[in-house]
Design an enzyme around this catalytic site. Structure first.
Site, PDB file in Angstrom:
ATOM      1  N   GLY A  46       0.496  -1.276   0.067  1.00 31.11           N
ATOM      2  CA  GLY A  46      -0.017  -0.337   0.435  1.00 31.11           C
ATOM      3  C   GLY A  46       0.653   1.377  -0.052  1.00 31.11           C
ATOM      4  O   GLY A  46       2.016   1.173   0.660  1.00 31.11           O
ATOM      5  N   GLN A  51       2.377   9.694   1.315  1.00 35.78           N
ATOM      6  CA  GLN A  51       4.133   9.256   1.925  1.00 35.78           C
ATOM      7  C   GLN A  51       4.932   9.664   0.687  1.00 35.78           C
ATOM      8  O   GLN A  51       6.428   9.628   0.173  1.00 35.78           O
ATOM      9  CB  GLN A  51       4.075   7.342   1.510  1.00 35.78           C
ATOM     10  CG  GLN A  51       3.666   6.888   2.855  1.00 35.78           C
ATOM     11  CD  GLN A  51       3.618   5.403   2.552  1.00 35.78           C
ATOM     12  OE1 GLN A  51       2.775   5.282   2.468  1.00 35.78           O
ATOM     13  NE2 GLN A  51       4.494   5.148   2.819  1.00 35.78           N
ATOM     14  N   CYS A  91       6.348  -0.760   6.732  1.00 35.20           N
ATOM     15  CA  CYS A  91       5.678   0.907   6.308  1.00 35.20           C
ATOM     16  C   CYS A  91       7.127   1.078   5.554  1.00 35.20           C
ATOM     17  O   CYS A  91       7.847   0.770   5.995  1.00 35.20           O
ATOM     18  CB  CYS A  91       5.738   2.158   7.427  1.00 35.20           C
ATOM     19  SG  CYS A  91       5.252   3.511   6.465  1.00 35.20           S
ATOM     20  N   LEU A  92       6.535   1.666   4.289  1.00 36.04           N
ATOM     21  CA  LEU A  92       7.518   1.875   3.004  1.00 36.04           C
ATOM     22  C   LEU A  92       8.122   3.182   3.458  1.00 36.04           C
ATOM     23  O   LEU A  92       9.658   3.162   3.416  1.00 36.04           O
ATOM     24  CB  LEU A  92       7.027   2.156   1.635  1.00 36.04           C
ATOM     25  CG  LEU A  92       7.108   0.764   0.965  1.00 36.04           C
ATOM     26  CD1 LEU A  92       6.072   1.226  -0.295  1.00 36.04           C
ATOM     27  CD2 LEU A  92       8.018   0.281   0.517  1.00 36.04           C
ATOM     28  N   HIS A 133      -3.526   1.443   8.408  1.00 35.77           N
ATOM     29  CA  HIS A 133      -2.314   1.649   7.947  1.00 35.77           C
ATOM     30  C   HIS A 133      -2.470   2.808   6.782  1.00 35.77           C
ATOM     31  O   HIS A 133      -2.285   4.357   7.530  1.00 35.77           O
ATOM     32  CB  HIS A 133      -1.967   0.517   7.604  1.00 35.77           C
ATOM     33  CG  HIS A 133      -0.632   0.996   7.532  1.00 35.77           C
ATOM     34  ND1 HIS A 133       0.753   0.943   8.314  1.00 35.77           N
ATOM     35  CD2 HIS A 133       0.808   1.973   6.189  1.00 35.77           C
ATOM     36  CE1 HIS A 133       1.603   1.041   8.173  1.00 35.77           C
ATOM     37  NE2 HIS A 133       1.795   1.853   7.083  1.00 35.77           N
ATOM     38  N   GLU A 134      -2.771   2.969   5.940  1.00 34.38           N
ATOM     39  CA  GLU A 134      -2.484   4.018   4.837  1.00 34.38           C
ATOM     40  C   GLU A 134      -3.480   5.236   4.956  1.00 34.38           C
ATOM     41  O   GLU A 134      -3.250   6.685   4.739  1.00 34.38           O
ATOM     42  CB  GLU A 134      -2.921   4.037   3.433  1.00 34.38           C
ATOM     43  CG  GLU A 134      -1.597   2.793   2.889  1.00 34.38           C
ATOM     44  CD  GLU A 134      -1.007   2.282   3.108  1.00 34.38           C
ATOM     45  OE1 GLU A 134      -0.358   3.787   2.600  1.00 34.38           O
ATOM     46  OE2 GLU A 134       0.118   1.378   3.084  1.00 34.38           O
ATOM     47  N   HIS A 137      -2.187   7.666   7.276  1.00 32.99           N
ATOM     48  CA  HIS A 137      -1.347   8.222   6.477  1.00 32.99           C
ATOM     49  C   HIS A 137      -1.789  10.167   6.261  1.00 32.99           C
ATOM     50  O   HIS A 137      -1.093  10.599   6.175  1.00 32.99           O
ATOM     51  CB  HIS A 137      -0.189   7.995   5.335  1.00 32.99           C
ATOM     52  CG  HIS A 137       1.196   6.663   6.090  1.00 32.99           C
ATOM     53  ND1 HIS A 137       2.307   6.935   6.143  1.00 32.99           N
ATOM     54  CD2 HIS A 137       1.119   5.364   5.630  1.00 32.99           C
ATOM     55  CE1 HIS A 137       3.034   6.048   6.739  1.00 32.99           C
ATOM     56  NE2 HIS A 137       1.848   4.881   5.845  1.00 32.99           N
TER      57      HIS A 137
HETATM   58 ZN    ZN Z   1       2.974   3.250   5.995  1.00 37.12          ZN
END
Ligand code: ZN
Length: 141
Positions: A46, A51, A91-92, A133-134, A137
C-alpha cells in the site's frame, strides 16, 4: 509513468494532513499511475499520497501475492469498524521496522474511483489492516 521518492520517517512532511481530492483530472490520473508504479517497484502492499509528498486523500494498494489486484481509494471514509486483531505491520516510510499494531478486523469503506464515482466495500484481513494503515498516513499519523 515515473517512480516517485518516498518520504522517510521522521520527515515532518509525513505529519501533514491530506486535503480531499476535488478535481478528477489528468494530473490526478498521472499521480495514480506514478503511485502504482512506485508501490510495485518498492514491493509495498500500500502507498498513501502523503508518502510521496502529495497531500491529497488518495491511496493505492494491492495485498495480493500475485500483484494483480490493484485498488485505488480516493477520499476514503470508514462507514463501520468492528472486531480487533493485532498484527505486525511494516511501512515503506520506515524501512526494515515492523511494529505490532492493533486494528479493526472488519471495516466498511466508502471512497471514490479515479473517475470520481463512489463505491462502498467491506474489507477484512490484510485488506482491512492495510487500508487503515494508509488512512493513518493521510491523517498525518
Ligand atoms: Zn506506511
Amino acid at each position: 509513468m515515473a517512480i516517485l521518492d518516498i518520504l522517510s520517517f521522521p520527515d515532518p512532511r509525513l505529519r501533514i494532513e491530506a486535503s480531499p481530492v476535488v478535481v478528477f483530472d489528468s494530473a490526478l490520473q498521472r499521480l495514480i499511475g506514478d503511485m502504482k508504479e512506485t508501490m510495485y517497484a518498492e514491493g509495498g502492499i500500500g502507498l498513501a499520497a502523503t508518502q510521496v509528498n502529495e497531500h491529497r486523500q488518495l491511496l493505492v494498494m494491492d495485498v495480493s501475492e500475485t500483484r494483480d489486484q490493484f485498488r485505488v481509494f480516493i477520499n476514503p471514509e470508514l462507514t463501520f469498524a468492528s472486531g480487533s486483531e493485532t498484527c505486525e505491520e511494516g511501512c515503506l516510510s520506515v524501512p526494515g521496522v515492523y511494529a505490532e499494531v492493533s486494528r479493526a478486523s472488519e471495516i466498511g469503506v466508502r471512497a471514490q474511483n479515479p473517475d470520481g464515482s463512489y463505491f462502498e466495500v467491506t474489507l477484512t484481513g490484510l485488506d482491512a489492516v492495510c487500508l487503515q494503515h494508509e488512512m493513518d498516513h493521510l491523517k498525518g499519523k
